[in-house]
Write a protein that holds these residues in place. Structure first.
Motif, PDB file in Angstrom:
ATOM      1  N   VAL A  93       2.399   2.921  -4.030  1.00  0.00           N
ATOM      2  CA  VAL A  93       3.712   2.482  -3.288  1.00  0.00           C
ATOM      3  C   VAL A  93       3.632   1.427  -2.523  1.00  0.00           C
ATOM      4  O   VAL A  93       4.259   0.595  -2.221  1.00  0.00           O
ATOM      5  CB  VAL A  93       4.691   3.709  -3.523  1.00  0.00           C
ATOM      6  CG1 VAL A  93       6.008   3.000  -3.004  1.00  0.00           C
ATOM      7  CG2 VAL A  93       4.944   4.750  -5.011  1.00  0.00           C
ATOM      8  N   VAL A  94       2.483   1.816  -0.804  1.00  0.00           N
ATOM      9  CA  VAL A  94       2.948   1.261   0.103  1.00  0.00           C
ATOM     10  C   VAL A  94       2.523  -0.074  -0.746  1.00  0.00           C
ATOM     11  O   VAL A  94       2.361  -1.220   0.210  1.00  0.00           O
ATOM     12  CB  VAL A  94       2.146   2.221   0.883  1.00  0.00           C
ATOM     13  CG1 VAL A  94       1.648   0.753   1.954  1.00  0.00           C
ATOM     14  CG2 VAL A  94       3.193   3.317   1.272  1.00  0.00           C
ATOM     15  N   TYR A  95       0.966   0.292  -0.819  1.00  0.00           N
ATOM     16  CA  TYR A  95       0.382  -1.122  -1.590  1.00  0.00           C
ATOM     17  C   TYR A  95       0.616  -2.338  -2.069  1.00  0.00           C
ATOM     18  O   TYR A  95       0.636  -3.504  -2.600  1.00  0.00           O
ATOM     19  CB  TYR A  95      -1.163  -1.002  -2.107  1.00  0.00           C
ATOM     20  CG  TYR A  95      -2.236  -0.441  -1.360  1.00  0.00           C
ATOM     21  CD1 TYR A  95      -3.216  -1.858  -0.879  1.00  0.00           C
ATOM     22  CD2 TYR A  95      -2.148   0.528  -0.595  1.00  0.00           C
ATOM     23  CE1 TYR A  95      -4.050  -1.696   0.198  1.00  0.00           C
ATOM     24  CE2 TYR A  95      -3.350   0.470   0.422  1.00  0.00           C
ATOM     25  CZ  TYR A  95      -4.195  -0.434   0.596  1.00  0.00           C
ATOM     26  OH  TYR A  95      -5.578  -0.856   0.862  1.00  0.00           O
ATOM     27  N   LEU A 145       7.138  -7.859   3.663  1.00  0.00           N
ATOM     28  CA  LEU A 145       6.656  -7.543   5.299  1.00  0.00           C
ATOM     29  C   LEU A 145       5.685  -8.498   5.111  1.00  0.00           C
ATOM     30  O   LEU A 145       4.757  -8.722   3.428  1.00  0.00           O
ATOM     31  CB  LEU A 145       5.476  -6.064   6.356  1.00  0.00           C
ATOM     32  CG  LEU A 145       6.748  -5.044   6.059  1.00  0.00           C
ATOM     33  CD1 LEU A 145       5.521  -4.115   6.324  1.00  0.00           C
ATOM     34  CD2 LEU A 145       7.140  -5.046   7.128  1.00  0.00           C
ATOM     35  N   SER A 146       5.264  -9.310   6.022  1.00  0.00           N
ATOM     36  CA  SER A 146       4.377 -10.822   5.602  1.00  0.00           C
ATOM     37  C   SER A 146       3.359 -10.743   6.274  1.00  0.00           C
ATOM     38  O   SER A 146       2.478 -11.274   5.524  1.00  0.00           O
ATOM     39  CB  SER A 146       5.437 -12.267   6.261  1.00  0.00           C
ATOM     40  OG  SER A 146       5.721 -11.621   8.342  1.00  0.00           O
ATOM     41  N   ARG A 147       3.342  -9.910   7.516  1.00  0.00           N
ATOM     42  CA  ARG A 147       2.226  -9.495   7.818  1.00  0.00           C
ATOM     43  C   ARG A 147       2.350  -8.036   8.298  1.00  0.00           C
ATOM     44  O   ARG A 147       3.204  -7.267   8.607  1.00  0.00           O
ATOM     45  CB  ARG A 147       1.994 -10.255   9.051  1.00  0.00           C
ATOM     46  CG  ARG A 147       1.424 -11.582   8.782  1.00  0.00           C
ATOM     47  CD  ARG A 147       0.833 -12.844   9.903  1.00  0.00           C
ATOM     48  NE  ARG A 147       0.964 -14.182   9.615  1.00  0.00           N
ATOM     49  CZ  ARG A 147      -0.198 -13.799   8.976  1.00  0.00           C
ATOM     50  NH1 ARG A 147      -0.990 -13.213   8.453  1.00  0.00           N
ATOM     51  NH2 ARG A 147      -0.244 -15.557   8.721  1.00  0.00           N
ATOM     52  N   ALA A 148       1.149  -7.352   9.007  1.00  0.00           N
ATOM     53  CA  ALA A 148       0.646  -5.823   9.445  1.00  0.00           C
ATOM     54  C   ALA A 148       1.484  -6.219  10.740  1.00  0.00           C
ATOM     55  O   ALA A 148       1.171  -6.819  11.503  1.00  0.00           O
ATOM     56  CB  ALA A 148      -0.423  -5.259   9.156  1.00  0.00           C
ATOM     57  N   GLU A 154      -3.930  -8.176   1.941  1.00  0.00           N
ATOM     58  CA  GLU A 154      -4.209  -9.075   0.583  1.00  0.00           C
ATOM     59  C   GLU A 154      -4.990  -7.957  -0.061  1.00  0.00           C
ATOM     60  O   GLU A 154      -5.989  -6.992   0.690  1.00  0.00           O
ATOM     61  CB  GLU A 154      -5.039 -10.174   0.828  1.00  0.00           C
ATOM     62  CG  GLU A 154      -6.147  -9.858   2.186  1.00  0.00           C
ATOM     63  CD  GLU A 154      -7.076 -11.737   2.731  1.00  0.00           C
ATOM     64  OE1 GLU A 154      -6.392 -12.348   1.895  1.00  0.00           O
ATOM     65  OE2 GLU A 154      -7.388 -11.594   3.387  1.00  0.00           O
ATOM     66  N   ARG A 155      -5.523  -8.473  -1.192  1.00  0.00           N
ATOM     67  CA  ARG A 155      -6.690  -7.775  -1.673  1.00  0.00           C
ATOM     68  C   ARG A 155      -8.062  -7.525  -1.371  1.00  0.00           C
ATOM     69  O   ARG A 155      -7.910  -8.880  -1.302  1.00  0.00           O
ATOM     70  CB  ARG A 155      -6.297  -7.533  -3.504  1.00  0.00           C
ATOM     71  CG  ARG A 155      -5.107  -6.858  -4.014  1.00  0.00           C
ATOM     72  CD  ARG A 155      -5.451  -6.566  -5.275  1.00  0.00           C
ATOM     73  NE  ARG A 155      -5.781  -6.247  -5.851  1.00  0.00           N
ATOM     74  CZ  ARG A 155      -6.149  -6.013  -7.280  1.00  0.00           C
ATOM     75  NH1 ARG A 155      -5.867  -7.025  -7.938  1.00  0.00           N
ATOM     76  NH2 ARG A 155      -7.480  -4.823  -7.284  1.00  0.00           N
ATOM     77  N   ARG A 156      -8.379  -6.908  -0.886  1.00  0.00           N
ATOM     78  CA  ARG A 156     -10.156  -7.366  -0.334  1.00  0.00           C
ATOM     79  C   ARG A 156     -10.901  -6.128  -1.417  1.00  0.00           C
ATOM     80  O   ARG A 156     -11.205  -5.607  -1.503  1.00  0.00           O
ATOM     81  CB  ARG A 156     -10.513  -6.790   0.715  1.00  0.00           C
ATOM     82  CG  ARG A 156      -9.231  -6.776   2.299  1.00  0.00           C
ATOM     83  CD  ARG A 156      -9.483  -6.410   3.252  1.00  0.00           C
ATOM     84  NE  ARG A 156      -8.143  -6.873   4.086  1.00  0.00           N
ATOM     85  CZ  ARG A 156      -8.000  -5.997   4.592  1.00  0.00           C
ATOM     86  NH1 ARG A 156      -8.492  -4.862   4.849  1.00  0.00           N
ATOM     87  NH2 ARG A 156      -7.156  -6.474   5.518  1.00  0.00           N
ATOM     88  N   ALA A 172      -1.619  11.579  -2.554  1.00  0.00           N
ATOM     89  CA  ALA A 172      -1.742  10.381  -2.337  1.00  0.00           C
ATOM     90  C   ALA A 172      -2.186   9.751  -2.249  1.00  0.00           C
ATOM     91  O   ALA A 172      -1.604   8.239  -2.250  1.00  0.00           O
ATOM     92  CB  ALA A 172      -3.564  11.217  -1.345  1.00  0.00           C
ATOM     93  N   ALA A 173      -2.806   9.069  -3.619  1.00  0.00           N
ATOM     94  CA  ALA A 173      -2.546   8.195  -5.061  1.00  0.00           C
ATOM     95  C   ALA A 173      -1.587   7.549  -4.911  1.00  0.00           C
ATOM     96  O   ALA A 173      -1.369   6.352  -5.415  1.00  0.00           O
ATOM     97  CB  ALA A 173      -3.306   8.345  -6.008  1.00  0.00           C
ATOM     98  N   ALA A 174      -0.484   8.554  -5.591  1.00  0.00           N
ATOM     99  CA  ALA A 174       1.101   7.564  -5.239  1.00  0.00           C
ATOM    100  C   ALA A 174       1.518   6.826  -4.652  1.00  0.00           C
ATOM    101  O   ALA A 174       2.339   6.062  -4.415  1.00  0.00           O
ATOM    102  CB  ALA A 174       1.872   8.436  -6.095  1.00  0.00           C
TER     103      ALA A 174
END
Length: 156
Positions: A62-64, A71-74, A82-84, A56-58
């Motif tokens: 990768v997705v993050y 992609l420019s936006r969700a 962006e990181r929150r 799950a972490a892997a």
């Protein structure tokens, strides 16, 4: 404002529902919805769940890493990737400790608790009830601490 409930893509709720069902199925299939398996993991007797957690972490990592580049936006909310970051404070420390102790004592975390209910473990309702009670009490405590603000002059 992008991401507000009114601006969301019409498929937002169905995709979230399907994602939740898939997550619950994964928890049930990997036996993470069985408290006794989780307790064996926490007692260092069964390391099978370590592979589930690592997988799950892997995938998440990768997705993050790739989503903001591809992609420019969700797609469903229109929000920027962006990181929150949240600050590490007393509430995070206390909440994490309470969560960890509850998880260790019961073998249940919230996501797995609902998945466990979905596979017919009705005794898990006690743990879910405890989660709701804890969340309610924490909300009451937080609202009381914000209601009692010191006066600007420091006196009555």
């Amino acid at each position: 404002m992008a991401g507000a409930p009114d601006d969301r893509h019409p498929l937002f709720v169905p995709v979230v529902l399907v994602g939740g069902l898939l997550f619950g199925f994964g928890l049930a299939y990997s036996h993470m919805a069985r408290p006794e398996v989780v307790l064996e993991f926490l007692l260092f007797e069964d390391f099978g769940l370590l592979f589930v957690l690592f997988g799950a972490a892997a995938v998440t990592g990768v997705v993050y890493a790739l989503a903001p580049r591809v992609l420019s936006r969700a797609p469903l909310t229109g929000d920027r990737f962006e990181r929150r970051l949240k600050s590490f404070d007393r509430n995070v420390l206390v909440g994490g400790a309470i969560f960890g102790v509850g998880w260790g004592l019961s073998g249940v975390c919230p996501g797995a608790g609902y998945a466990s209910l979905g596979v017919g473990n009705l005794s898990i309702l006690w743990a879910i009830g405890g989660m709701f009670l804890g969340a309610y009490l924490q909300g009451r405590w937080r609202s009381r601490s914000t209601d009692v603000a010191p006066s600007p002059t420091g006196g009555d």
